[in-house]
Design a protein around this motif. Structure first.
Motif, short mmCIF file in Angstrom:
data_model
loop_
_atom_site.label_atom_id
_atom_site.label_comp_id
_atom_site.label_asym_id
_atom_site.label_seq_id
_atom_site.Cartn_x
_atom_site.Cartn_y
_atom_site.Cartn_z
N HIS A 31 0.86 -1.19 0.00
CA HIS A 31 0.00 0.00 0.00
C HIS A 31 0.89 1.24 0.00
O HIS A 31 1.87 1.31 0.75
N CYS A 32 0.55 2.21 -0.83
CA CYS A 32 1.29 3.47 -0.88
C CYS A 32 0.69 4.45 0.12
O CYS A 32 -0.49 4.81 0.02
N VAL A 33 1.51 4.87 1.07
CA VAL A 33 1.05 5.82 2.09
C VAL A 33 0.77 7.18 1.44
O VAL A 33 -0.14 7.90 1.84
N ALA A 34 1.52 7.53 0.41
CA ALA A 34 1.40 8.85 -0.21
C ALA A 34 0.10 9.00 -1.02
O ALA A 34 -0.56 10.04 -0.95
N CYS A 35 -0.29 7.99 -1.79
CA CYS A 35 -1.44 8.15 -2.68
C CYS A 35 -2.53 7.11 -2.47
O CYS A 35 -3.53 7.10 -3.19
N ASP A 36 -2.37 6.20 -1.50
CA ASP A 36 -3.37 5.21 -1.11
C ASP A 36 -3.58 4.10 -2.14
O ASP A 36 -4.55 3.36 -2.07
N ILE A 45 8.98 1.02 -5.43
CA ILE A 45 8.25 2.28 -5.44
C ILE A 45 6.81 2.03 -5.88
O ILE A 45 6.49 1.01 -6.48
N CYS A 46 5.95 3.03 -5.59
CA CYS A 46 4.56 2.98 -6.01
C CYS A 46 4.49 3.16 -7.53
O CYS A 46 5.08 4.08 -8.08
N ARG A 47 3.72 2.29 -8.19
CA ARG A 47 3.60 2.40 -9.65
C ARG A 47 2.73 3.58 -10.07
O ARG A 47 2.73 3.97 -11.23
N SER A 48 1.97 4.16 -9.12
CA SER A 48 1.12 5.31 -9.46
C SER A 48 1.84 6.64 -9.28
O SER A 48 1.72 7.52 -10.13
N CYS A 49 2.55 6.81 -8.14
CA CYS A 49 3.13 8.13 -7.85
C CYS A 49 4.63 8.08 -7.62
O CYS A 49 5.24 9.11 -7.34
N GLN A 50 5.25 6.91 -7.70
CA GLN A 50 6.69 6.72 -7.54
C GLN A 50 7.19 7.00 -6.12
O GLN A 50 8.40 7.11 -5.88
ZN LIG Z 1 1.60 6.18 -4.61
#
Ligand SMILES: [Zn+2]
Length: 143
Positions: A31-36, A45-50
């Protein structure tokens, strides 16, 4: 539960990113804490917001068969006695953009259909090299 695939079949290599998924007996997704965003398989890294600010959330482990394949020609001689076997792509109820590959372990190949309701289950597999056991997420039909 006996292992669905042959005993000698390759186990996943457990690393820091996938350890929650393969060792907890829970369906732990990154789970990405930055963009959920929830993603699988886990990455650096998150594939949505890196962002690299990632943790894990537990899925309820329910879903349905989105697609499947029933191999009849073994790609490896270890599978000569196992074919045909069920490989399903499961779309999760609580994270529908996440689809997981696994085996549907309690169903005859002729009965596998798109849309079957399934629940996660786990196979405990000892590491032949003496490492910690793997709890491999698999699928059973919902009752
Ligand atoms: Zn993210």
């Amino acid at each position: 539960m006996a292992r669905y695939m042959p005993d000698g079949w390759t186990l996943p290599e457990v690393n820091d990113l996938n350890r929650p998924f393969f060792t907890t007996g829970k369906l732990m997704l990154q789970h990405c804490v930055a963009c959920d965003t929830v993603q699988h398989p886990p990455e650096d890294i998150c594939r949505s917001c890196q962002s690299d600010n990632l943790d894990y959330v537990e899925s309820k482990g329910t879903g349905e068969v989105y697609s499947y394949v029933l191999p009849h020609h073994p790609p490896n001689e270890l599978l000569n006695t196992r074919i045909p076997y069920n490989i399903v792509l499961v779309q999760l109820d609580d994270h529908p953009h996440v689809r997981l590959v696994g085996n549907l372990v309690d169903t005859e190949p002729d009965d596998v259909k798109i849309g079957i309701r399934v629940n996660a289950t786990w196979e405990e597999i000892a590491d032949p090299n003496g490492g910690p056991a793997i709890l491999l997420p698999q699928w059973v039909q919902a009752k």
